[in-house]
Scaffold this motif. Sequence first.
Motif, mmCIF file in Angstrom:
data_model
loop_
_atom_site.group_PDB
_atom_site.id
_atom_site.type_symbol
_atom_site.label_atom_id
_atom_site.label_comp_id
_atom_site.label_asym_id
_atom_site.label_seq_id
_atom_site.Cartn_x
_atom_site.Cartn_y
_atom_site.Cartn_z
ATOM 1 N N ARG A 22 52.705 14.768 50.964
ATOM 2 C CA ARG A 22 54.147 14.790 50.737
ATOM 3 C C ARG A 22 54.815 15.826 51.657
ATOM 4 O O ARG A 22 55.862 15.569 52.265
ATOM 5 N N ALA A 396 54.091 8.236 45.066
ATOM 6 C CA ALA A 396 55.142 8.588 46.021
ATOM 7 C C ALA A 396 56.481 8.783 45.327
ATOM 8 O O ALA A 396 57.231 9.717 45.628
ATOM 9 N N TRP A 397 56.808 7.914 44.374
ATOM 10 C CA TRP A 397 58.109 7.972 43.709
ATOM 11 C C TRP A 397 58.096 8.765 42.392
ATOM 12 O O TRP A 397 59.137 9.198 41.925
ATOM 13 N N GLU A 448 64.838 7.198 50.278
ATOM 14 C CA GLU A 448 63.917 6.121 49.924
ATOM 15 C C GLU A 448 62.966 5.816 51.075
ATOM 16 O O GLU A 448 61.774 5.565 50.867
ATOM 17 N N ASN A 451 60.178 8.172 51.023
ATOM 18 C CA ASN A 451 59.196 7.781 50.012
ATOM 19 C C ASN A 451 58.330 6.621 50.480
ATOM 20 O O ASN A 451 57.139 6.559 50.167
#
Length: 470
Positions: A22, A396-397, A448, A451
């Motif tokens: 991340r 990821a989200w 987004e 992500n």
Amino acid sequence: MTTEHPPQTSSSPHGPSTEDLRRRVAAAFPALRADLEALVRIPSVSAPAFDQDHVSASAVAVADLLRAAGMPDVQVLTATRPDGVVSRPAVVARRPAPEGAPTVLLYAHHDVQPPGKDEDWQSPPFEPTERDGRLYGRGAADDKAGVVAHLGALRVLADELAVGVTVFVEGEEEIGSPVFVDFLTAHRDLLAADVIVVADSTNWKVGVPALTTSLRGLVDCEVEVAVLDHAVHSGMYGGPVLDAPTLLARLIATLHDDAGEVAVAGLLRADEPAVDMPEEAFRADASVLEGVRLAGSGTLTGRMWTKPALSVIGIDATPVAQASNTIAPRARAKLSLRIPPGQEPAAAAAALRSHLEGHAPFGAHVTVTDGELGKAFRAPVDSAAMRTARQAFADAWGVEPVDIGVGGSIPFIADLLEVFPEAAILVTGVEDPDSRAHGPDESVHLAELQNVVLAETLLLARLGAPGALG
């Protein structure tokens, strides 16, 4: 409904952690955004009426980015159909798999739709512009963001990649991929893979990812109604004979019943989806005017994903500015029929033709000209690749992804399955309901997209784990 998801702490037992990836994606993202902006500035419209040198320039730009990302074998390739039609340039970049590891094919396309009228855009279509966390421009979402998602995962993992990777960036998706099968056949050995990731779909909404598990197929045709050999005076002959546009309108009206359901016999309906969306959300996303009633019955997602939908997408008749007091002898319309998974396109085309020919109003001469056929798609929802992707998206989200259908069509997915029947296909995306792909003010939500890059990075890292594909 979404479910909060505690992240998996490691992308694989021996690989970098989710949080490490991340951080690395966040550090890489400013450069990725700059690359996306540079790609958007290239007006790579593949429609024949536009300058195809821009499509070639776009392919070269994508190839240069992939080389700089460490892909050792990068080529700009074409293929030729038996009738001599040559494809737009595509980019194929390859990094061989370590011994015993799977190969993953990452698909996107670098061509874009025509921009339409400049005055319909708040900012120039080929000048990327940020507003409220979104990047606007033609191709910013569809599908140059898909190119950047692949590029980002490759940059972040670099030499830590434990899978083989082939990147395939097509140059003619927006004109229906007319040479796609020939391209796959000509370059089959370069493109063979165990898993295929198609980054050309959408997410459920901002903040909630999705995996596309079904796509409707496509059938289109042109229908012409003729009533006279030539135009005649509407005052002298009007009354006993109706003009062709009126009769075409009457024929078109038979395609739906009073509730708005498609009324063509022989078309299939698939099962209702497990998820639905609120009517107010649909109305907002589709920009439905106040007071307009919605057509059909059942869930809104079913109406969009698992039932047929039939639209008139073009009409040829006398333009208002050229109108005269004559009875028009002919009128023509183009029809677009979306078909659910399980429906064969040829059978749907035959059903539509039979309906049109069998409902000729007042004995008018009806001529149907068949057009494009595209197969629907349904993915297995519990394959090893799908489970790995679902975990990567959840991490990821921070919320579980939604399995969705898409009412639109990506006919080349059926072609991929035909040429590579053993491959697992994952359909992912960078768009959201506000992206307005194909329309004015197309955009991608930048957070987004970040992500998406992380999700694909996690997916590639985990597919390299021993036994990831069973």
